[in-house]
Design an enzyme around this catalytic site. Structure first.
Site, short mmCIF file in Angstrom:
data_model
loop_
_atom_site.label_atom_id
_atom_site.label_comp_id
_atom_site.label_asym_id
_atom_site.label_seq_id
_atom_site.Cartn_x
_atom_site.Cartn_y
_atom_site.Cartn_z
N ALA B 41 0.76 -1.49 0.35
CA ALA B 41 -0.28 -0.10 -0.35
C ALA B 41 0.78 1.03 -0.04
O ALA B 41 1.02 2.45 -0.43
CB ALA B 41 -1.29 -0.27 0.95
N ARG B 52 3.37 11.83 -10.25
CA ARG B 52 2.41 12.87 -10.42
C ARG B 52 3.48 14.45 -10.22
O ARG B 52 3.11 15.00 -10.96
CB ARG B 52 0.94 13.16 -9.11
CG ARG B 52 -0.16 12.42 -9.78
CD ARG B 52 -1.83 12.66 -9.00
NE ARG B 52 -1.55 12.39 -7.75
CZ ARG B 52 -1.58 11.18 -7.63
NH1 ARG B 52 -2.04 10.33 -8.09
NH2 ARG B 52 -1.45 10.66 -6.43
N GLU B 63 8.78 -5.58 -5.72
CA GLU B 63 7.64 -6.37 -5.39
C GLU B 63 7.97 -7.72 -4.68
O GLU B 63 7.34 -8.21 -6.52
CB GLU B 63 6.15 -6.42 -5.75
CG GLU B 63 5.08 -7.34 -5.24
CD GLU B 63 5.38 -7.36 -3.13
OE1 GLU B 63 4.99 -6.11 -2.47
OE2 GLU B 63 4.72 -8.41 -2.32
N SER B 69 0.26 -3.28 -4.91
CA SER B 69 -0.88 -1.73 -4.96
C SER B 69 -2.59 -2.44 -4.22
O SER B 69 -3.66 -2.17 -5.29
CB SER B 69 -1.87 -1.17 -5.61
OG SER B 69 -1.90 0.11 -5.26
N ALA B 71 -5.49 -3.22 -1.20
CA ALA B 71 -5.72 -3.24 -0.01
C ALA B 71 -5.52 -4.42 0.98
O ALA B 71 -6.93 -5.59 0.81
CB ALA B 71 -7.40 -2.62 -0.32
N CYS B 73 -6.55 -4.13 4.06
CA CYS B 73 -8.14 -4.33 5.34
C CYS B 73 -9.36 -4.62 4.83
O CYS B 73 -10.36 -5.35 5.13
CB CYS B 73 -8.23 -2.40 6.21
SG CYS B 73 -7.02 -2.16 6.27
N ASP B 308 4.16 0.18 7.01
CA ASP B 308 3.85 -0.53 8.01
C ASP B 308 5.46 -1.31 8.75
O ASP B 308 5.81 -1.66 9.69
CB ASP B 308 3.05 -1.95 8.11
CG ASP B 308 1.37 -1.81 7.90
OD1 ASP B 308 0.65 -0.48 7.50
OD2 ASP B 308 0.85 -3.05 7.70
N TYR B 451 -26.82 19.49 15.07
CA TYR B 451 -28.08 18.71 16.00
C TYR B 451 -29.08 18.93 15.36
O TYR B 451 -29.70 19.84 14.38
CB TYR B 451 -28.11 19.56 16.89
CG TYR B 451 -29.73 19.39 18.27
CD1 TYR B 451 -30.03 18.16 18.71
CD2 TYR B 451 -30.70 20.55 18.09
CE1 TYR B 451 -31.30 18.23 18.27
CE2 TYR B 451 -31.65 20.45 18.91
CZ TYR B 451 -32.06 19.06 18.79
OH TYR B 451 -33.02 18.71 19.37
N TRP B 459 -28.06 17.14 23.30
CA TRP B 459 -27.11 16.99 24.32
C TRP B 459 -26.30 15.82 23.45
O TRP B 459 -26.88 14.55 23.59
CB TRP B 459 -26.99 16.78 25.68
CG TRP B 459 -27.13 18.30 26.46
CD1 TRP B 459 -27.95 18.54 26.65
CD2 TRP B 459 -25.69 19.13 26.28
NE1 TRP B 459 -28.03 19.89 26.96
CE2 TRP B 459 -26.59 20.23 27.55
CE3 TRP B 459 -24.35 18.96 26.50
CZ2 TRP B 459 -26.13 20.95 27.72
CZ3 TRP B 459 -24.30 20.06 27.10
CH2 TRP B 459 -24.85 21.40 27.66
#
Lengths: 479, 479
Positions: B41, B52, B63, B69, B71, B73, B308, B451, B459
């Site tokens: 990632a 860019r 790699e 590339s 994900a 998760c 990581d 709210y 609250w």
């Protein structure tokens, strides 16, 4: 604490034994008298908090209407019958307050206040002496000033009796058609409420777009939602008179033609109720509302003001503004109550966070819009991005539009607007905390948010919008 | 810009005409060479952003696996077949990167790095010279070190091939039962994934409660949710060996007895992959991960680290921590890419925001828990409140539990944990922005949030919890 050493205004709250308050003589003598004028939201909050902090206070709250301590914001849901009973809107009954030692008097109006003598004179002549006075007089609806605006069936919506009256009128008169004049957030909520009540509704709007606080590109979703739910829109329309109708009870005359309906709601805004404050010679702010400091004190040291009748400090524009909203009134009431009860507290201000629901849409905004940013002397640059916010958990399309505004000179984050079926309020709340703290758009672009695929993407729409806006702001001098 | 004056590292990005890059000679000579090791990632984020920002860069990303590339998760949702195709997890294909001018090489491993010569030597002997090196080597799963942990059917879940392997194995071997060792958030997400895949699941946990970051009172909801979905829990259990099973493929031996299953997932944590960094002599932090600065630079000026494998600055504990999460890796990659591409950018750090979904629960936390707060030298006081968060829009009960932690000495807000069917993530994100900015609990107690009755109360639970916690902290010296 030694009771003999106790003095009025002592910061240490003195808790009387329950039996003590009923004894006469010296105990009563020591009690500080607090008079609160107005029983909507801010007044009751002040009363409850002051009483909690200092049970020795003698608190009297007067309200000219019959209801106290009600939530005004859910009134459209009461009219739409999502909430069946008006009692559900009442946070605390007079009986409950009386149990807590607050003397609540409804149907009672203040005639005038003698600040030198520290006495409120009620209509009818009774005198209420005070050590501390709290103004919680709220707002009154703006009337357009056109002929016929006082006809039966023409309403404004500000206080609980208004809501009760509208609901009753719709039912008893079997209203089939309604006109809402004004396309602010109350007008929008009332579209949904009338729709829920089975009433065909037309919105008459002076401007071209509803809820102009939101960017027109976002506003298009509001327009679409209204049309999808068979709400008719008359834009760029000036109202001229209300007459007796032919096919319906009422007829609204406008510069765009005539339109008939059984009920008309005027929702074109409110003004702070400052008659009493003005007569007392209290300072008013530029907004026309009562000027207060961070402790909710007015220009007179014995007088506090809370809620919709007073100003609040806007942390982004750094000006005192008048934004009458129930949550602000509650907070200001609590702050005043703490201070009156001997616990030093400040109300740190607002950032202009606001939300409402329109059928299936969450509509929310915070901070300044571009017009307000310019007025405050900032150099607003903005962008608007669209994205899917919940990729997994909700089937189908859940598009969210998010607009961010920042100051080009400093990178200061200034405001945000969001509209979508999910996640608009949540993002506006996160961004409100960022505005509160004066973050730059660069920090917003890298905020650490809880990421998990069922809830968001690794780059949340907040990050995407802020990163994008950052790129617009890179204006380095040429080398 | 005059091309003759352009020099390597110039902050002004130089955009080559499309045809230009194909010419040999002086153009090639000028290109700065960026080598990125690791394609999960952080590496791809770096490559994309650097390219860019400065299209003149010659970027090579290697790699050792076959995917780049992706994900990580959402992998549990892929295994649970909510996401059908592993290709959906891939943000950007190698082809897409190559179109953007990045030379992507999969199945290629770095053997060693000569920092003096600025050359990466690949397994097989090829040399890749660099001007800038980026380490994005990620983490590797911790193995318990017990006999049989390498048996067929025993998995860890860290990289996309792991997820593909698990999904394939469950299908092809028709697994009916699974054991998950470890009750952290990956273990919890995998409970749901196995359940979705129709596999009966047992969680074996060394501790007494799952997800110990959350208060045990909140953790009870996690336990209840697991039991409600027929997940078995073995608490306070130490694993000893994995053998061939009798009724199922595998048998797990523990100090609490034996248990059989067709598949075993070891989810007991990860360690940063720092072998290469260590050999290069780069400084490691106290956490064992690569030490970086706010620009993502390591101790060597030509080497960046992202994701990581490296540390991040924790804005609340004000220490450098190792919290391997995909959103952090993405942000660090973008920051490194900006800096490599000549746009000065910093990664301002994290606050420990985290969320996961478990069946119908949102589970989220941010900042420090009490143990971490103590370790950082704070004086944590906390409270836990329960409330209804969406009074109108969702029928039935929608209880949310919210725990707040603050420092008694200063009032500094330190952390929050929330669990409930709705609104946990949203509140944790708002509180993350508050932590980011170093707000005190007093400010949190008066935050201006949007709210409206369909979304919250006047609250919000945030205010209620913070107001409540404030009261716990009033410890004035006696007069």
């Amino acid at each position: 604490m030694d009771i003999a050493r106790w003095k009025s205004g002592d910061e240490q709250a003195f808790v009387f034994p329950q039996s003590c308050g009923r004894r006469k003589g010296w105990v009563k003598y020591m009690k500080r008298r607090v008079v609160i004028i107005g029983g909507g939201a801010g007044g009751p909050s002040t009363a409850a908090e002051a009483g909690r902090r200092d049970p020795s206070l003698a608190i009297t709250m007067i309200e000219k209407g019959e209801y106290i301590s009600y939530a005004a914001c859910p009134m459209p849901y009461y009219i739409g019958d999502v909430i069946k009973d008006e009692k559900k809107l009442i946070a605390r009954t007079p009986e409950k307050f009386r149990e807590g030692g607050v003397d609540v008097r409804t149907g009672v109006e203040a005639e005038n206040v003698d600040l030198a003598a520290q006495v409120v004179t009620l209509v009818g002549g009774e005198a209420l002496p005070f050590d501390v006075l709290v103004l919680a007089t709220g707002t009154r609806p703006i009337l357009p000033g056109i002929p016929g605006e006082d006809r039966e069936g023409v309403f404004t919506l500000k206080q609980l009796p208004d809501a009760v009256g509208i609901k009753q009128f719709i039912r008893e008169s079997r209203c089939r058609t309604a006109i809402i004049v004004g396309a602010g957030f109350i007008g929008m909520e009332m579209c949904e409420a009338f729709r829920e009540a089975g009433v065909e509704t037309t919105v008459v709007n002076r401007g071209s777009m509803p809820v102009p606080r939101w960017d027109p590109e976002l506003g298009q979703l509001v327009v679409k939602s209204l049309l999808d739910h068979q709400i008719r829109m008359m834009a760029d329309t000036t109202i001229q008179a209300i007459e007796k109708g032919e096919t319906c009870r009422l007829r609204l005359i406008t510069d765009q033609g005539k339109i008939e309906a059984d009920v008309i709601l005027l929702a074109i805004g409110v003004r702070p109720s400052v008659g009493l404050a003005g007569e007392m010679g209290l300072a008013l702010g530029k907004t026309g509302a009562v000027a207060v400091d961070f402790s909710q004190k007015t220009s007179h040291p014995a007088v506090y003001a809370v809620g919709d009748c007073c100003e609040a400090y806007h942390r982004v524009s750094r000006r005192w503004v008048h934004i009458p909203l129930g949550d602000i009134a509650n907070k200001q009431g609590r702050v005043a109550g703490c201070n009156i009860g001997g616990f030093p507290t400040i109300f740190p201000g607002i950032v202009g966070a606001q939300a409402f629901k329109l059928f299936d849409l969450e509509i929310a905004a915070t901070g300044l819009d571009e017009r307000e940013a310019l007025a405050a002397g900032f150099h607003p640059v903005s962008n608007l991005v669209w994205g899917d916010v919940v990729p997994l958990s909700v089937p189908g399309t859940t598009r969210l539009g998010l607009k961010l505004i920042a100051d080009e000179a400093t990178g200061l984050f200034l405001g945000a607007q969001a509209i979508g079926p999910h996640g608009a309020v949540s993002r506006i709340n996160t961004l409100s905390a960022a505005l509160w703290s004066g973050l730059s758009i660069d920090e917003v672009a890298y905020l650490d948010l809880a990421y998990s695929p069922p809830f968001s993407r690794a780059w949340d729409l907040i990050h995407i919008a802020a990163q994008d806006l950052m790129k617009k702001m890179v204006r380095r001098p040429p080398r």
